[in-house]
Design a protein around this motif. Sequence first.
Motif, PDB file in Angstrom:
ATOM      1  N   ASP A   1      45.367  31.184  41.558  1.00  0.00           N
ATOM      2  CA  ASP A   1      45.627  30.083  40.624  1.00  0.00           C
ATOM      3  C   ASP A   1      47.089  30.165  40.191  1.00  0.00           C
ATOM      4  OD1 ASP A   1      45.792  28.228  38.626  1.00  0.00           O
ATOM      5  OD2 ASP A   1      43.974  28.870  37.597  1.00  0.00           O
ATOM      6  N   THR A   2      47.899  29.170  40.583  1.00  0.00           N
ATOM      7  CA  THR A   2      49.336  29.215  40.296  1.00  0.00           C
ATOM      8  C   THR A   2      49.637  29.046  38.809  1.00  0.00           C
ATOM      9  OG1 THR A   2      49.541  26.843  40.750  1.00  0.00           O
ATOM     10  CG2 THR A   2      49.953  28.347  42.578  1.00  0.00           C
ATOM     11  N   SER A   3      48.774  28.338  38.077  1.00  0.00           N
ATOM     12  CA  SER A   3      49.045  28.097  36.656  1.00  0.00           C
ATOM     13  C   SER A   3      48.820  29.354  35.812  1.00  0.00           C
ATOM     14  CB  SER A   3      48.174  26.953  36.135  1.00  0.00           C
ATOM     15  OG  SER A   3      46.794  27.264  36.318  1.00  0.00           O
ATOM     16  N   SER A   4      47.788  30.129  36.139  1.00  0.00           N
ATOM     17  CA  SER A   4      47.491  31.339  35.365  1.00  0.00           C
ATOM     18  C   SER A   4      48.150  32.585  35.946  1.00  0.00           C
ATOM     19  CB  SER A   4      45.980  31.558  35.294  1.00  0.00           C
ATOM     20  OG  SER A   4      45.454  31.853  36.582  1.00  0.00           O
ATOM     21  N   GLY A   5      48.567  32.483  37.208  1.00  0.00           N
ATOM     22  CA  GLY A   5      49.158  33.644  37.874  1.00  0.00           C
ATOM     23  C   GLY A   5      48.132  34.708  38.199  1.00  0.00           C
ATOM     24  N   GLN A   6      46.868  34.283  38.368  1.00  0.00           N
ATOM     25  CA  GLN A   6      45.779  35.221  38.627  1.00  0.00           C
ATOM     26  C   GLN A   6      45.044  34.848  39.915  1.00  0.00           C
ATOM     27  OE1 GLN A   6      44.832  37.893  36.415  1.00  0.00           O
ATOM     28  NE2 GLN A   6      46.777  37.416  35.414  1.00  0.00           N
ATOM     29  N   PHE A   7      44.526  35.881  40.593  1.00  0.00           N
ATOM     30  CA  PHE A   7      43.623  35.641  41.715  1.00  0.00           C
ATOM     31  C   PHE A   7      42.244  35.315  41.161  1.00  0.00           C
ATOM     32  CE2 PHE A   7      46.799  38.339  43.853  1.00  0.00           C
ATOM     33  CZ  PHE A   7      47.019  37.599  45.007  1.00  0.00           C
TER      34      PHE A   7
ATOM     35  N   LYS B   1      40.764  43.137  49.631  1.00  0.00           N
ATOM     36  CA  LYS B   1      41.022  44.288  48.754  1.00  0.00           C
ATOM     37  C   LYS B   1      41.223  45.562  49.573  1.00  0.00           C
ATOM     38  CE  LYS B   1      38.329  42.429  44.889  1.00  0.00           C
ATOM     39  NZ  LYS B   1      37.114  42.611  44.064  1.00  0.00           N
ATOM     40  N   GLU B   2      40.519  45.665  50.686  1.00  0.00           N
ATOM     41  CA  GLU B   2      40.629  46.862  51.531  1.00  0.00           C
ATOM     42  C   GLU B   2      42.009  46.957  52.183  1.00  0.00           C
ATOM     43  OE1 GLU B   2      39.954  50.334  53.462  1.00  0.00           O
ATOM     44  OE2 GLU B   2      38.744  49.419  51.865  1.00  0.00           O
ATOM     45  N   ILE B   3      42.538  45.818  52.631  1.00  0.00           N
ATOM     46  CA  ILE B   3      43.871  45.826  53.256  1.00  0.00           C
ATOM     47  C   ILE B   3      44.920  46.303  52.263  1.00  0.00           C
ATOM     48  CG2 ILE B   3      45.740  44.358  54.142  1.00  0.00           C
ATOM     49  CD1 ILE B   3      43.702  42.690  55.580  1.00  0.00           C
ATOM     50  N   PHE B   4      44.867  45.764  51.034  1.00  0.00           N
ATOM     51  CA  PHE B   4      45.913  46.049  50.048  1.00  0.00           C
ATOM     52  C   PHE B   4      45.538  47.182  49.073  1.00  0.00           C
ATOM     53  CE2 PHE B   4      46.838  41.739  51.437  1.00  0.00           C
ATOM     54  CZ  PHE B   4      48.206  41.789  51.625  1.00  0.00           C
ATOM     55  N   LYS B   5      44.342  47.716  49.256  1.00  0.00           N
ATOM     56  CA  LYS B   5      43.864  48.797  48.377  1.00  0.00           C
ATOM     57  C   LYS B   5      43.944  48.380  46.896  1.00  0.00           C
ATOM     58  CE  LYS B   5      43.049  51.699  51.731  1.00  0.00           C
ATOM     59  NZ  LYS B   5      43.034  50.750  52.828  1.00  0.00           N
ATOM     60  N   ILE B   6      43.428  47.157  46.624  1.00  0.00           N
ATOM     61  CA  ILE B   6      43.406  46.616  45.268  1.00  0.00           C
ATOM     62  C   ILE B   6      42.053  46.927  44.623  1.00  0.00           C
ATOM     63  CG2 ILE B   6      43.499  44.486  43.904  1.00  0.00           C
ATOM     64  CD1 ILE B   6      45.365  43.322  45.992  1.00  0.00           C
ATOM     65  N   GLN B   7      42.066  47.352  43.362  1.00  0.00           N
ATOM     66  CA  GLN B   7      40.837  47.645  42.634  1.00  0.00           C
ATOM     67  C   GLN B   7      40.184  46.349  42.151  1.00  0.00           C
ATOM     68  OE1 GLN B   7      39.773  50.807  42.574  1.00  0.00           O
ATOM     69  NE2 GLN B   7      41.640  51.302  43.748  1.00  0.00           N
ATOM     70  N   ASP B   8      38.908  46.451  41.808  1.00  0.00           N
ATOM     71  CA  ASP B   8      38.156  45.261  41.379  1.00  0.00           C
ATOM     72  C   ASP B   8      38.727  44.623  40.120  1.00  0.00           C
ATOM     73  OD1 ASP B   8      36.434  45.446  43.491  1.00  0.00           O
ATOM     74  OD2 ASP B   8      34.950  46.659  42.422  1.00  0.00           O
ATOM     75  N   ASP B   9      39.335  45.448  39.243  1.00  0.00           N
ATOM     76  CA  ASP B   9      39.847  44.909  37.986  1.00  0.00           C
ATOM     77  C   ASP B   9      41.290  44.419  38.071  1.00  0.00           C
ATOM     78  OD1 ASP B   9      40.906  47.377  38.430  1.00  0.00           O
ATOM     79  OD2 ASP B   9      40.758  48.064  36.335  1.00  0.00           O
ATOM     80  N   GLN B  10      41.874  44.459  39.276  1.00  0.00           N
ATOM     81  CA  GLN B  10      43.254  43.993  39.458  1.00  0.00           C
ATOM     82  C   GLN B  10      43.225  42.575  40.010  1.00  0.00           C
ATOM     83  OE1 GLN B  10      44.413  47.294  42.049  1.00  0.00           O
ATOM     84  NE2 GLN B  10      45.850  47.988  40.483  1.00  0.00           N
ATOM     85  N   SER B  11      43.672  41.617  39.211  1.00  0.00           N
ATOM     86  CA  SER B  11      43.545  40.224  39.643  1.00  0.00           C
ATOM     87  C   SER B  11      44.857  39.441  39.574  1.00  0.00           C
ATOM     88  CB  SER B  11      42.487  39.504  38.787  1.00  0.00           C
ATOM     89  OG  SER B  11      42.887  39.522  37.425  1.00  0.00           O
ATOM     90  N   ASP B  12      45.957  40.092  39.141  1.00  0.00           N
ATOM     91  CA  ASP B  12      47.225  39.355  39.097  1.00  0.00           C
ATOM     92  C   ASP B  12      48.069  39.690  40.329  1.00  0.00           C
ATOM     93  OD1 ASP B  12      48.241  41.863  38.632  1.00  0.00           O
ATOM     94  OD2 ASP B  12      48.636  41.523  36.509  1.00  0.00           O
ATOM     95  N   ILE B  13      49.136  38.926  40.500  1.00  0.00           N
ATOM     96  CA  ILE B  13      49.951  39.071  41.715  1.00  0.00           C
ATOM     97  C   ILE B  13      50.760  40.364  41.712  1.00  0.00           C
ATOM     98  CG2 ILE B  13      52.031  37.890  40.890  1.00  0.00           C
ATOM     99  CD1 ILE B  13      51.549  36.463  43.893  1.00  0.00           C
ATOM    100  N   VAL B  14      50.925  40.962  40.539  1.00  0.00           N
ATOM    101  CA  VAL B  14      51.675  42.219  40.446  1.00  0.00           C
ATOM    102  C   VAL B  14      51.003  43.304  41.274  1.00  0.00           C
ATOM    103  CG1 VAL B  14      52.476  44.032  38.881  1.00  0.00           C
ATOM    104  CG2 VAL B  14      52.589  41.641  38.182  1.00  0.00           C
ATOM    105  N   ALA B  15      49.665  43.352  41.233  1.00  0.00           N
ATOM    106  CA  ALA B  15      48.918  44.357  41.992  1.00  0.00           C
ATOM    107  C   ALA B  15      49.174  44.218  43.490  1.00  0.00           C
ATOM    108  CB  ALA B  15      47.425  44.225  41.703  1.00  0.00           C
ATOM    109  N   LEU B  16      49.270  42.959  43.960  1.00  0.00           N
ATOM    110  CA  LEU B  16      49.554  42.720  45.378  1.00  0.00           C
ATOM    111  C   LEU B  16      50.976  43.138  45.720  1.00  0.00           C
ATOM    112  CD1 LEU B  16      48.792  41.374  48.147  1.00  0.00           C
ATOM    113  CD2 LEU B  16      49.723  39.266  47.217  1.00  0.00           C
ATOM    114  N   LEU B  17      51.925  42.743  44.887  1.00  0.00           N
ATOM    115  CA  LEU B  17      53.336  43.027  45.171  1.00  0.00           C
ATOM    116  C   LEU B  17      53.650  44.519  45.141  1.00  0.00           C
ATOM    117  CD1 LEU B  17      55.186  40.161  43.285  1.00  0.00           C
ATOM    118  CD2 LEU B  17      55.017  40.490  45.750  1.00  0.00           C
ATOM    119  N   GLN B  18      52.872  45.282  44.371  1.00  0.00           N
ATOM    120  CA  GLN B  18      53.092  46.728  44.322  1.00  0.00           C
ATOM    121  C   GLN B  18      52.877  47.388  45.679  1.00  0.00           C
ATOM    122  OE1 GLN B  18      50.498  48.023  41.184  1.00  0.00           O
ATOM    123  NE2 GLN B  18      52.071  47.813  39.590  1.00  0.00           N
TER     124      GLN B  18
END
Length: 359
Positions: A23-29, A37-54
């Motif tokens: 969602d571009t307006s909220s900046g959240q997935f 999540k497996e590709i990027f090793k993102i946790q279930d509670d990580q929903s913003d783009i910062v987690a991806l960019l890290q």
Amino acid sequence: MINSHEFCKALLEQTGLSLFAYDTSSGQFVYLSPAFKEIFKIQDDQSDIVALLQQVHPDDQEHVLSKLTEANEPGICPEIEFRIRLTGQEEQWVCLRPTVLEQSTGERLIIGQAEDISFQRQYNDNLKKFSNKKNSILNILSHDLAGPMGMIHGLSEILLERLGDKADEDALEIIHLIDKSSQNGTRLIQEFIKKEFLEAANTGVITRRVNLVEKFREALVEYNHFEGKVLSVHFEFTPAQEEIYAQVDDNKFMQAINNLISNALKFTPDGGRITVGLEEKESQVLITVADTGVGIPEQYHATLFEEFTKARRPGLKGEPSVGLGMSIIKTIVEWHHGQITFKSKEGEGTTFYITLPKD
């Protein structure tokens, strides 16, 4: 009653695809599939783009952000290729295929799929590495054999001139055969190189984001290897930094660069220098191929890039030219939305300049 939202979610996850919705307006997935999540090793509670960019390679983070920011118009957007670095793992390549959806409220979602393309990149890189090596060796062979073949041709003419009417018919036939064979050998090599170049130029353009420094080193390694052995010209490669990325069809583009180097080799006398430069500007990449050769006469400057140009000349060692090379090089550069220009002065050498957009 079946919850339609839960039903669609279960159906998507059953596919095993790496899917996302942002969602571009909220900046959240608003949705991340388990495979994503497996590709990027993102946790279930990580929903913003910062987690991806890290997880994105530091040198590629600006590239990813700029591409996602540009995705404003509804519809399918260009693919985004970038590297990710995960703790304890080697560098991986990921391809993001986004699509922009505009809702009735005016809000926009970026949905799409991510794919780990590390294996495909490695496989293609190996294929193209050997293709560059083959093209370099062909150009070196062409240059190296042109001298001896030209000498055989010259000696045959001297023999015919000196023998004149004294030679018997069998001797004259042998001399003519030697002369014909030497010219056919040179022509055969040149025709093979031209065929390779034209075949590459006449296939579809498939671009990807590549490190040009790496590709240029692969193309130049054979020239450096044969320097001082069969080549009497010094080669230099001067990149401004170790990683310079651009969106190119590296097979076709390196054919064009190889042809520029081959052309410089034909018109640079023994003891001369050929320098290839690579530099990253704000929105462009600048490539230079400079030589200390004989230069291009002023009267040929205006028509150099024309098909079957009158500017075609045999090389210093007799290498033939059909006048197509520079025209195809210009075409390949323009396919990549780039420009090619040159500066040259007789007796002082020639420098070609290619500018490419980084994206």
